[in-house]
Enzyme design. Sequence first.
Site, PDB file in Angstrom:
ATOM      1  CG  HIS A 171       1.988  44.147 -36.784  1.00  0.00           C
ATOM      2  ND1 HIS A 171       1.401  44.860 -35.758  1.00  0.00           N
ATOM      3  CD2 HIS A 171       1.962  44.970 -37.870  1.00  0.00           C
ATOM      4  CE1 HIS A 171       1.062  46.070 -36.186  1.00  0.00           C
ATOM      5  NE2 HIS A 171       1.391  46.152 -37.466  1.00  0.00           N
ATOM      6  CB  SER A 210      -2.386  48.084 -35.582  1.00  0.00           C
ATOM      7  OG  SER A 210      -1.211  48.460 -34.898  1.00  0.00           O
ATOM      8  CB  ALA A 214      -5.250  46.518 -33.096  1.00  0.00           C
ATOM      9  CG  HIS A 254       0.830  52.411 -36.896  1.00  0.00           C
ATOM     10  ND1 HIS A 254      -0.004  52.991 -35.955  1.00  0.00           N
ATOM     11  CD2 HIS A 254       0.883  51.105 -36.580  1.00  0.00           C
ATOM     12  CE1 HIS A 254      -0.413  52.062 -35.104  1.00  0.00           C
ATOM     13  NE2 HIS A 254       0.113  50.908 -35.469  1.00  0.00           N
ATOM     14  CG  ASN A 280      -4.639  39.053 -31.197  1.00  0.00           C
ATOM     15  OD1 ASN A 280      -4.523  40.240 -31.541  1.00  0.00           O
ATOM     16  ND2 ASN A 280      -4.016  38.557 -30.148  1.00  0.00           N
ATOM     17  CG  HIS A 337       3.606  51.404 -30.968  1.00  0.00           C
ATOM     18  ND1 HIS A 337       3.488  51.657 -32.315  1.00  0.00           N
ATOM     19  CD2 HIS A 337       2.431  50.827 -30.583  1.00  0.00           C
ATOM     20  CE1 HIS A 337       2.300  51.249 -32.729  1.00  0.00           C
ATOM     21  NE2 HIS A 337       1.643  50.742 -31.709  1.00  0.00           N
ATOM     22  CG  MET A 342       2.539  46.162 -27.345  1.00  0.00           C
ATOM     23  SD  MET A 342       3.577  45.491 -28.655  1.00  0.00           S
ATOM     24  CE  MET A 342       3.225  43.715 -28.456  1.00  0.00           C
ATOM     25  CB  SER A 343      -0.546  52.011 -28.086  1.00  0.00           C
ATOM     26  OG  SER A 343      -1.857  51.480 -28.237  1.00  0.00           O
ATOM     27  CE1 TYR A 397       7.198  48.445 -31.722  1.00  0.00           C
ATOM     28  CE2 TYR A 397       5.503  48.342 -30.051  1.00  0.00           C
ATOM     29  CZ  TYR A 397       5.879  48.285 -31.374  1.00  0.00           C
ATOM     30  OH  TYR A 397       4.945  48.065 -32.346  1.00  0.00           O
ATOM     31  CD  GLU A 398       6.998  52.852 -33.672  1.00  0.00           C
ATOM     32  OE1 GLU A 398       7.354  53.238 -34.801  1.00  0.00           O
ATOM     33  OE2 GLU A 398       5.866  53.098 -33.197  1.00  0.00           O
TER      34      GLU A 398
END
Length: 272
Positions: free
Chosen positions: A242, A29, A112, A60, A230, A82, A206-207, A84-85
């Site tokens: 995001h 990201s 990220a 992306h 962050n 990802h 998440m990746s 979750y997509e």
Amino acid sequence: MVEGVEESVKYIRKVINNFQPEIAIILGSGLGDIAEEFENKIKIKTSDIPNYPLPTVEGHAGNLVFGEINNANVLGFQGRIHFYESGKIEKVVYPVVVAYELGVKILIITNASGGLNKNFKPGDLMVIADHINFMFLNPLKIFSPNINRFNKPAYDENLKKLAIETGIELKLPIREGIYCGVRGPNYETPAEVNMLRKIGADAVGMSTVPEVITANYLGMKVLGISCITNYAAGISPTKLSHEEVTEAAQKVKNEFSLLIKEIIRKIKQGKI
């Protein structure tokens, strides 16, 4: 082979002709601009590639970019998929299998991530020493239900050492730590963050984990680098978004690009 990859690779080869990528970079990201710095670029929209899954997350772009960095032939993935997509692990690891079929031997995975280690701060670049799979799924099931187990470090030791030494030489905010992969799409609660810190994770995202597992199975050498964008929930009082992640990644993209370019230069020189 993952279903559909053969047709995807056939199309890609027609576009890139005799170009042979040696190194592939999955760009996380806010980090996709690195591929725009390639020399002699050939850019392919993933929407034009038969069977190729399309990223849906902001930051992306959805391109495969072929070109040169410091005399090395590279492939940059602007955008990842990802879990979750789509909820389909085959789509998550599709780019890794495509890279393998194109002849890539070294995979640099970037992301990220949220900082869990209180000694880290936004803007730090963390070389991934190892990971914790809190996605509770494994992509190897798509290759064979009775796959042989392998026992070796997920992240190549020589590449890790090279990346850390390079970061120090360039006076960049380089760190080393453990990455924890979760499914998402929501950010972790303060209680979950506290748990992850206690089990030894330094960053969370998440990746990455399924991609690394697949690359190792295929025999590729892997280097993982997280951009700490962050503080995770409970460490910082700020509400996470995001937009914050991509904005923070943009701020350090020049440092990140410098690190990647120098690492590739040294790989090309045979320093691993």
